[in-house]
Design a protein around this motif. Structure first.
Motif, mmCIF file in Angstrom:
data_model
loop_
_atom_site.group_PDB
_atom_site.id
_atom_site.type_symbol
_atom_site.label_atom_id
_atom_site.label_comp_id
_atom_site.label_asym_id
_atom_site.label_seq_id
_atom_site.Cartn_x
_atom_site.Cartn_y
_atom_site.Cartn_z
ATOM 1 N N ASP A 162 -1.063 -3.848 -18.582
ATOM 2 C CA ASP A 162 -0.271 -5.052 -18.818
ATOM 3 C C ASP A 162 -0.312 -5.432 -20.290
ATOM 4 O OD1 ASP A 162 1.347 -7.157 -18.141
ATOM 5 O OD2 ASP A 162 -0.270 -8.431 -17.419
ATOM 6 N N SER A 163 0.856 -5.708 -20.851
ATOM 7 C CA SER A 163 0.929 -6.149 -22.255
ATOM 8 C C SER A 163 1.506 -7.558 -22.288
ATOM 9 C CB SER A 163 1.819 -5.208 -23.068
ATOM 10 O OG SER A 163 3.155 -5.319 -22.650
ATOM 11 N N ARG A 164 0.830 -8.447 -22.982
ATOM 12 C CA ARG A 164 1.299 -9.829 -23.092
ATOM 13 C C ARG A 164 1.247 -10.335 -24.525
ATOM 14 N NH1 ARG A 164 0.215 -13.241 -17.945
ATOM 15 N NH2 ARG A 164 0.475 -11.651 -16.404
ATOM 16 N N PRO A 165 1.531 -9.513 -25.503
ATOM 17 C CA PRO A 165 1.418 -10.012 -26.880
ATOM 18 C C PRO A 165 2.442 -11.083 -27.240
ATOM 19 C CG PRO A 165 2.247 -7.766 -26.856
ATOM 20 C CD PRO A 165 1.864 -8.111 -25.461
ATOM 21 N N ARG A 166 3.590 -11.099 -26.610
ATOM 22 C CA ARG A 166 4.619 -12.086 -26.976
ATOM 23 C C ARG A 166 4.322 -13.478 -26.467
ATOM 24 N NH1 ARG A 166 10.222 -9.256 -28.079
ATOM 25 N NH2 ARG A 166 9.386 -7.269 -28.637
ATOM 26 N N THR A 167 3.552 -13.567 -25.372
ATOM 27 C CA THR A 167 3.200 -14.892 -24.865
ATOM 28 C C THR A 167 1.753 -15.244 -25.195
ATOM 29 O OG1 THR A 167 2.709 -13.920 -22.716
ATOM 30 C CG2 THR A 167 4.904 -14.898 -23.006
ATOM 31 N N GLY A 168 1.187 -14.561 -26.169
ATOM 32 C CA GLY A 168 -0.139 -14.923 -26.656
ATOM 33 C C GLY A 168 -1.294 -14.263 -25.943
ATOM 34 N N GLY A 169 -1.045 -13.324 -25.064
ATOM 35 C CA GLY A 169 -2.128 -12.667 -24.338
ATOM 36 C C GLY A 169 -2.518 -11.350 -24.977
ATOM 37 N N ASN A 170 -3.450 -10.670 -24.359
ATOM 38 C CA ASN A 170 -3.927 -9.377 -24.831
ATOM 39 C C ASN A 170 -3.541 -8.287 -23.835
ATOM 40 O OD1 ASN A 170 -5.291 -10.482 -27.080
ATOM 41 N ND2 ASN A 170 -6.978 -11.093 -25.749
ATOM 42 N N TRP A 171 -3.652 -7.023 -24.279
ATOM 43 C CA TRP A 171 -3.445 -5.897 -23.390
ATOM 44 C C TRP A 171 -4.564 -5.898 -22.362
ATOM 45 C CZ3 TRP A 171 0.425 -2.161 -23.576
ATOM 46 C CH2 TRP A 171 1.289 -2.261 -24.640
ATOM 47 N N SER A 172 -4.235 -5.558 -21.127
ATOM 48 C CA SER A 172 -5.258 -5.487 -20.096
ATOM 49 C C SER A 172 -4.919 -4.358 -19.116
ATOM 50 C CB SER A 172 -5.387 -6.820 -19.367
ATOM 51 O OG SER A 172 -4.140 -7.227 -18.873
ATOM 52 N N PHE A 173 -5.932 -3.907 -18.415
ATOM 53 C CA PHE A 173 -5.777 -2.811 -17.460
ATOM 54 C C PHE A 173 -6.272 -3.275 -16.101
ATOM 55 C CE2 PHE A 173 -7.558 1.126 -15.481
ATOM 56 C CZ PHE A 173 -6.342 1.781 -15.295
ATOM 57 N N TYR A 174 -5.436 -3.096 -15.065
ATOM 58 C CA TYR A 174 -5.787 -3.462 -13.698
ATOM 59 C C TYR A 174 -5.906 -2.175 -12.880
ATOM 60 C CZ TYR A 174 -4.282 -8.018 -15.303
ATOM 61 O OH TYR A 174 -4.140 -9.175 -16.010
ATOM 62 N N PRO A 175 -7.130 -1.640 -12.738
ATOM 63 C CA PRO A 175 -7.283 -0.346 -12.062
ATOM 64 C C PRO A 175 -7.171 -0.408 -10.547
ATOM 65 C CG PRO A 175 -9.420 -1.175 -12.709
ATOM 66 C CD PRO A 175 -8.398 -2.140 -13.252
ATOM 67 N N TYR A 176 -7.303 -1.582 -9.958
ATOM 68 C CA TYR A 176 -7.286 -1.687 -8.496
ATOM 69 C C TYR A 176 -5.978 -2.305 -8.030
ATOM 70 C CZ TYR A 176 -12.205 -0.902 -9.318
ATOM 71 O OH TYR A 176 -13.383 -0.382 -9.742
ATOM 72 N N TRP A 177 -4.968 -1.458 -7.880
ATOM 73 C CA TRP A 177 -3.680 -1.935 -7.412
ATOM 74 C C TRP A 177 -3.035 -0.840 -6.581
ATOM 75 C CZ3 TRP A 177 -2.610 -6.777 -7.280
ATOM 76 C CH2 TRP A 177 -1.321 -7.198 -6.988
ATOM 77 N N ALA A 178 -2.321 -1.226 -5.543
ATOM 78 C CA ALA A 178 -1.665 -0.270 -4.665
ATOM 79 C C ALA A 178 -0.346 -0.846 -4.185
ATOM 80 C CB ALA A 178 -2.569 0.046 -3.463
ATOM 81 N N GLY A 179 0.498 0.005 -3.625
ATOM 82 C CA GLY A 179 1.786 -0.447 -3.133
ATOM 83 C C GLY A 179 2.249 0.327 -1.927
ATOM 84 N N VAL A 180 3.103 -0.312 -1.137
ATOM 85 C CA VAL A 180 3.695 0.302 0.055
ATOM 86 C C VAL A 180 5.203 0.055 -0.003
ATOM 87 C CG1 VAL A 180 3.769 0.250 2.572
ATOM 88 C CG2 VAL A 180 1.623 -0.158 1.403
ATOM 89 N N SER A 181 5.982 1.071 0.324
ATOM 90 C CA SER A 181 7.444 0.954 0.325
ATOM 91 C C SER A 181 8.005 1.407 1.662
ATOM 92 C CB SER A 181 8.052 1.821 -0.778
ATOM 93 O OG SER A 181 7.556 1.472 -2.031
ATOM 94 N N PHE A 182 9.015 0.658 2.147
ATOM 95 C CA PHE A 182 9.729 1.006 3.386
ATOM 96 C C PHE A 182 11.215 0.884 3.100
ATOM 97 C CE2 PHE A 182 5.775 -0.963 4.767
ATOM 98 C CZ PHE A 182 5.297 -0.030 5.683
ATOM 99 N N GLY A 183 11.989 1.827 3.610
ATOM 100 C CA GLY A 183 13.423 1.722 3.419
ATOM 101 C C GLY A 183 14.169 2.849 4.101
ATOM 102 N N LYS A 184 15.348 3.146 3.530
ATOM 103 C CA LYS A 184 16.225 4.163 4.098
ATOM 104 C C LYS A 184 16.756 5.053 3.000
ATOM 105 C CE LYS A 184 20.253 4.921 6.863
ATOM 106 N NZ LYS A 184 20.946 4.510 8.040
ATOM 107 N N SER A 185 16.729 6.358 3.232
ATOM 108 C CA SER A 185 17.344 7.304 2.297
ATOM 109 C C SER A 185 18.667 7.773 2.888
ATOM 110 C CB SER A 185 16.402 8.484 2.021
ATOM 111 O OG SER A 185 16.133 9.201 3.199
ATOM 112 N N PHE A 186 19.616 8.045 2.011
ATOM 113 C CA PHE A 186 20.948 8.462 2.467
ATOM 114 C C PHE A 186 21.590 9.385 1.445
ATOM 115 C CE2 PHE A 186 21.030 4.397 0.347
ATOM 116 C CZ PHE A 186 22.065 4.486 -0.554
#
Length: 186
Positions: A162-186
């Motif tokens: 994550d980069s937040r230099p424009r809103t005054g924050g610092n670069w950070s790393f979030y190693p514990y993240w996951a995602g699930v996707s459901f949908g349709k292919s055509f």
């Protein structure tokens, strides 16, 4: 919270390993005729949720290259007021496998508007500052997609830079993240 992300990661690895052994039993690589997909992603490269559209733009043997873009609106509460800010995840991924089961690797750029509170020294008031920020999601996961189309599913480990230099924050790393996707292919 850390324990729940570790358990998600362990389950993801077990699913990936079991599905990869099943894919070795398939003998023939199928050409994908259903190259487009529409899906809902929860977590993942979008952070919270996003509606995405993706397209396979190259395939050769077991390797397929895919590009996707999505959209989401996220609530942000500042000064006892809720503001809805847009988020746009864009991702390129490669998935490898025969028939329906694939190992997926990818990266992307998620751009979003972020709001922070800033202090105005002249008026001595807090003002809301909105700025453009971006994050870089990485992906390793399992993808279920039939070559002829239909139900689409994927699950992945998606650490975020994550980069937040424009809103005054610092670069950070979030190693514990996951995602699930459901949908349709055509």
């Amino acid at each position: 919270m850390l324990a729940s992300f570790k358990s998600i990661f362990i389950v993801l690895l077990l699913v990936l390993m079991s599905k990869q052994f099943q894919s070795f039993a398939q003998t023939e690589t199928e050409t994908f005729t259903a190259k487009k997909a529409v899906y809902l992603e929860v977590g993942g490269s979008s952070g919270i949720y996003a509606i995405n559209y993706s397209k396979i733009f190259h395939q050769k043997g077991k390797l397929k290259l895919n590009a996707s873009a999505g959209f989401s609106m996220l609530p942000r509460r500042l000064n006892s007021k809720t503001t809805w800010l847009p988020l746009v995840p864009v991702e390129v991924s490669a998935f490898y496998g025969k028939s329906n089961h694939h190992l997926e690797l990818g990266f992307g750029l998620t751009s979003y508007l972020a709001s922070t509170l800033d202090f105005d020294p002249e008026t001595l008031e807090l003002i809301e500052k909105v700025g453009y920020d971006a994050s870089i999601p990485l992906r390793i996961g399992y993808r279920y997609q039939k070559p002829e189309g239909g139900f689409f599913f994927r699950v992945g480990y998606t650490p975020i830079i994550d980069s937040r230099p424009r809103t005054g924050g610092n670069w950070s790393f979030y190693p514990y993240w996951a995602g699930v996707s459901f949908g349709k292919s055509f």
